[in-house]
Design an enzyme around this catalytic site. Sequence first.
Site, PDB file in Angstrom:
ATOM      1  N   ALA A 153       0.853  -1.193   0.000  1.00 44.48           N
ATOM      2  CA  ALA A 153       0.000   0.000   0.000  1.00 44.48           C
ATOM      3  C   ALA A 153       0.889   1.243   0.000  1.00 44.48           C
ATOM      4  CB  ALA A 153      -0.881  -0.005   1.240  1.00 44.48           C
TER       5      ALA A 153
ATOM      6  N   GLY B  86      -0.455  -5.493  -0.092  1.00 50.47           N
ATOM      7  CA  GLY B  86      -1.446  -5.308  -1.150  1.00 50.47           C
ATOM      8  C   GLY B  86      -0.927  -5.775  -2.500  1.00 50.47           C
TER       9      GLY B  86
ATOM     10  N   GLU C  83      -1.553  -9.335  -2.617  1.00 46.81           N
ATOM     11  CA  GLU C  83      -3.007  -9.517  -2.694  1.00 46.81           C
ATOM     12  C   GLU C  83      -3.529  -9.260  -4.117  1.00 46.81           C
ATOM     13  OE1 GLU C  83      -3.654  -7.035   0.881  1.00 46.81           O
ATOM     14  OE2 GLU C  83      -5.021  -8.634   1.490  1.00 46.81           O
TER      15      GLU C  83
ATOM     16  N   GLU D  41       1.742  -6.928   6.723  1.00 46.16           N
ATOM     17  CA  GLU D  41       0.849  -5.956   7.367  1.00 46.16           C
ATOM     18  C   GLU D  41       0.901  -6.008   8.886  1.00 46.16           C
ATOM     19  OE1 GLU D  41       0.149  -7.748   4.745  1.00 46.16           O
ATOM     20  OE2 GLU D  41      -0.978  -6.553   3.292  1.00 46.16           O
TER      21      GLU D  41
END
Length: 706
Positions: free
Chosen positions: A63, A103, A106, A126
Amino acid sequence: MKGTVHYDQRGEVALLSIDNPPVNPLSSGVRQGLYDGVSRAIGDDSISAIVVTGMHRAFIAGADISEFGASAREGAGLHEVLKIMESSTKPIIAAINGTAFGGGLEVALCCDYRIAAATAPVGLPEVKLGLLPGAGGTQRLPRLTGVETALQTIISGNPMAAPDALAMGIVDRIATGDILEDGISMAREIVAAGSATRKIRDLDEKIVADRGNTALFEKFEANLNKTHRGQFAPTQILKCVEVAVNTDDFDAGLAREAELFAECMAHPQREALIHVFFAERAAGKILDLPKDLPLLKIERGSVVGAGTMGGGIAMCFANAGMPVRVYDKDAENLARGIKVIAGNYARTVSRGRLSQDEMDKRMALIIPTENFDDLNDGDVVIEAVYENLDLKKEIFGRLDKIMKAGALLASNTSGLDLDAIAAATSRPEQVCGMHFFSPANVMRLLEVVRGEGSSPATLATAMSLGKRLGKVSVMAGNCPGFIGNRMLGGYTRQASMMILEGATPAQVDKVIYDFGLAMGPFAMNDMVGLDLGWRARKMVGGSNQVTVRIPDELCELGRYGQKNGKGYYRYEEGSRVPLPDPEADAVIARVAGELGYQQRDFSDAEILKRCIYPLVNIGAKLLEEGHALRAGDIDTVYVNGYGFPAYVGGPMWYADTQGLDNVLADMEGFYKETGDEVWKPSALLLKLVKEGRNFASLDAATNATN
Ligand code: NAD
């Protein structure tokens, strides 16, 4: 919008290349670019498959943390992007060219297939920022790897190499040639074979066996109490994965993950951990050192003293692939030091964390010598002999004569006057402190101590060497105990005062343990050995400090700590578990009586304040004097060198969270009550409270000047 995604067509394959240097975080422009690119490819009849890859050195590093806390976000939301990718009827292949974290991984998990460069690290880190993978990671990973592996991966947050990710089922293939060309070839193969898509959301063969297996989750929960005690995010991750396993409804799992993610976002631990993350990075920047300063070239190291610290420091060099000479004046100690190093490596090998071959290579880099003059081929020498100023001065005088011009001369002293040490040389500009923490090969902290004469090049080189040795380097001024040990003095003294005033060692230790440190001050003293200080005091004719009366009397009774089964506590044969001991408690009560202390009850809250707030006040004094550059540097020292729980952000951050006005009021109360100088509020603290500011705002102002 920040970042972009380039769209190219290679025959019937659409190629989406993420461009947000240097590490392609999922900023607004990247999300929007992925959304637009995938939509365009889906709508274009000439396209049969889509390849997503990253330009520069990463696939997607995660992110964009700078967007955290922003009220309105630009560009497509990540969930919208993932939805359109996952619902694509044309197969999407992630060509993972480099780092795919958080992310980024992901996004790859929403592709149908994943091919990775052998060197690409992947992971879901995370948890280290107090979060959980909130873009489906907790729901999709178990479906690829099975429950246990997924839990271990997400809860540790550690990165893994692409070949390990292949073995776990996270990626489908490792590129043998150019990752981009291999990714496109893979896409063509898939099209040739009928363009099958493979949505992770539809897979359940790896998880059905554990459906309803509450014992498995109970086992992980019990383990969390050992490995992640007090931390919020790991327990949330456990809940997410439990839902992934126990429900058929994938979207319900995603919705639960979103709720649990939102709770992490709102939790104070998240903010504290993000503070620690940024504080560590900021610590490396020394505002008054020119950024483009030429560094000294360091290729070989030398270490004086092969004891606890010298051995560990030598391992740091070998671990970083640098040859290092180790000298000790005592041949027996030298041999013992090398044996300890070999034993440490052998243990790592036996645990499967290092190959025998790698151990042999590292041992070959460590060259013991009984000849002082041999140290002269080092570009840096680190002195780690006994903590004695005269001895250190003598050693530096001798080093001055043999070390090459331009070599960096560093002392590992825990708190002696660096300027006095530097004055023993003809080149104080090349001298600084490099204060490692024990065990030096394990602990991440390095205090780089700035002497009056230390040149900018010396300091910048020491900071950068720290980084090469895998350390978080923090610059400290030359004052007794530097940052960490100077502050610690206040903490241990208050703990010692409280047991004179009526608290028990077990009560104090429990409060500190519950706060999140691995152990309290008395268990720690027992572990280190009470006799060390006692013997040192005896050598200088004793001390009249009231706080040493108890440990001195315990030692007089032969209670040295863990090493002989009794100190502040007693220990069963072969056990390290501290057990309250009436004999020690009687010594404490007797000494307290002799010194005229009234015994009273303590609340846990008071104990905590009495232990932690001295750190804050001394920390504020260090800032005021310029011996520490930022409150965040102090937090970095405490989290990495003293086991302070990162999830409360370090002592200075913790003080901010308590409200500096409250902290000040408590200190003033303690000052009135005890008259102890440690409670005299620092001028900086008074000023901040008066201005309604906190330490974080002070750091923001400091960092803004750069
Ligand atoms: P140690 O007693 O384990 O080792 C000291 C070594 O220095 C011994 O092997 C000794 O033979 C050798 N030595 C003594 N005089 C020497 C000389 N003239 N020439 C060469 N070698 C000589 O001590 P340690 O715990 O490794 O501490 C070393 C230094 O590191 C001290 O300054 C200490 O304050 C500092 N330090 C210690 C710790 C810790 O936790 N032990 C942590 C940080 C810093």
